[in-house]
Design a protein around this motif. Structure first.
Motif, mmCIF file in Angstrom:
data_model
loop_
_atom_site.group_PDB
_atom_site.id
_atom_site.type_symbol
_atom_site.label_atom_id
_atom_site.label_comp_id
_atom_site.label_asym_id
_atom_site.label_seq_id
_atom_site.Cartn_x
_atom_site.Cartn_y
_atom_site.Cartn_z
ATOM 1 N N SER A 1 0.729 -1.197 0.285
ATOM 2 C CA SER A 1 -0.362 -0.238 0.165
ATOM 3 C C SER A 1 0.826 1.449 -0.219
ATOM 4 O O SER A 1 0.323 2.017 -0.963
ATOM 5 N N ALA B 248 2.237 1.677 -3.074
ATOM 6 C CA ALA B 248 1.430 2.563 -4.511
ATOM 7 C C ALA B 248 0.554 4.268 -4.404
ATOM 8 O O ALA B 248 0.604 4.628 -5.166
ATOM 9 N N VAL B 249 0.479 4.148 -3.132
ATOM 10 C CA VAL B 249 0.142 5.352 -2.520
ATOM 11 C C VAL B 249 1.717 6.242 -2.140
ATOM 12 O O VAL B 249 1.259 7.312 -2.892
ATOM 13 N N SER C 299 4.835 6.324 -2.476
ATOM 14 C CA SER C 299 5.587 6.645 -4.138
ATOM 15 C C SER C 299 5.426 6.957 -5.293
ATOM 16 O O SER C 299 6.413 6.985 -5.925
ATOM 17 N N ALA C 300 4.428 6.335 -5.714
ATOM 18 C CA ALA C 300 3.852 6.965 -6.523
ATOM 19 C C ALA C 300 2.458 7.318 -6.934
ATOM 20 O O ALA C 300 2.868 8.571 -7.904
ATOM 21 N N LEU C 301 1.755 7.665 -6.221
ATOM 22 C CA LEU C 301 -0.181 8.665 -6.596
ATOM 23 C C LEU C 301 0.596 9.629 -5.880
ATOM 24 O O LEU C 301 0.054 11.095 -6.589
ATOM 25 N N THR C 302 0.812 9.742 -4.662
ATOM 26 C CA THR C 302 1.501 11.635 -4.059
ATOM 27 C C THR C 302 2.177 11.813 -4.392
ATOM 28 O O THR C 302 1.820 12.692 -5.288
ATOM 29 N N LEU D 293 3.050 12.152 -7.389
ATOM 30 C CA LEU D 293 2.458 12.224 -9.170
ATOM 31 C C LEU D 293 1.139 13.557 -9.174
ATOM 32 O O LEU D 293 1.108 14.559 -9.193
ATOM 33 N N LEU D 294 0.506 13.043 -7.969
ATOM 34 C CA LEU D 294 -0.514 14.620 -7.423
ATOM 35 C C LEU D 294 -0.035 15.925 -7.219
ATOM 36 O O LEU D 294 -0.002 16.818 -7.587
#
Length: 86
Positions: free
Chosen positions: A55, A58-59, A61-64, A66-67
């Motif tokens: 988790s 995914a969140v 190191s990738a999603l946050t 990127l946002l």
């Protein structure tokens, strides 16, 4: 051996978190945040929590990051010249 790996992971987390706080440029902060998320995922793996590690990977190191990069891109727009306003 496991204690040494955990100590190294904790030191990396502390170093990355400190760097994320001290960096002033938002783009660099996003990149450091991605590294911090990856290091935290490694720490959770060492602590035998693979579900939390996935988790975090995914969140954190990738999603946050990127946002955050998309938000910085949206805010930083090229300035128009005074003579060419519409």
């Amino acid at each position: 051996m496991a204690d040494a790996v955990m100590l190294v992971a904790l030191l990396l987390v502390a170093g990355c978190a400190t760097t994320a706080v001290l960096v002033r440029e938002p783009v660099h902060q996003a990149l450091v945040l991605a590294v911090l998320g990856t290091v935290l995922a490694v720490l959770f793996t060492v602590l035998q929590a693979p579900d939390v590690a996935l988790s975090q990977l995914a969140v954190g190191s990738a999603l946050t990051p990127l946002l955050m990069l998309l938000a910085v891109r949206k805010v930083k727009r090229p300035r128009r010249r005074k003579g060419r306003e519409r």
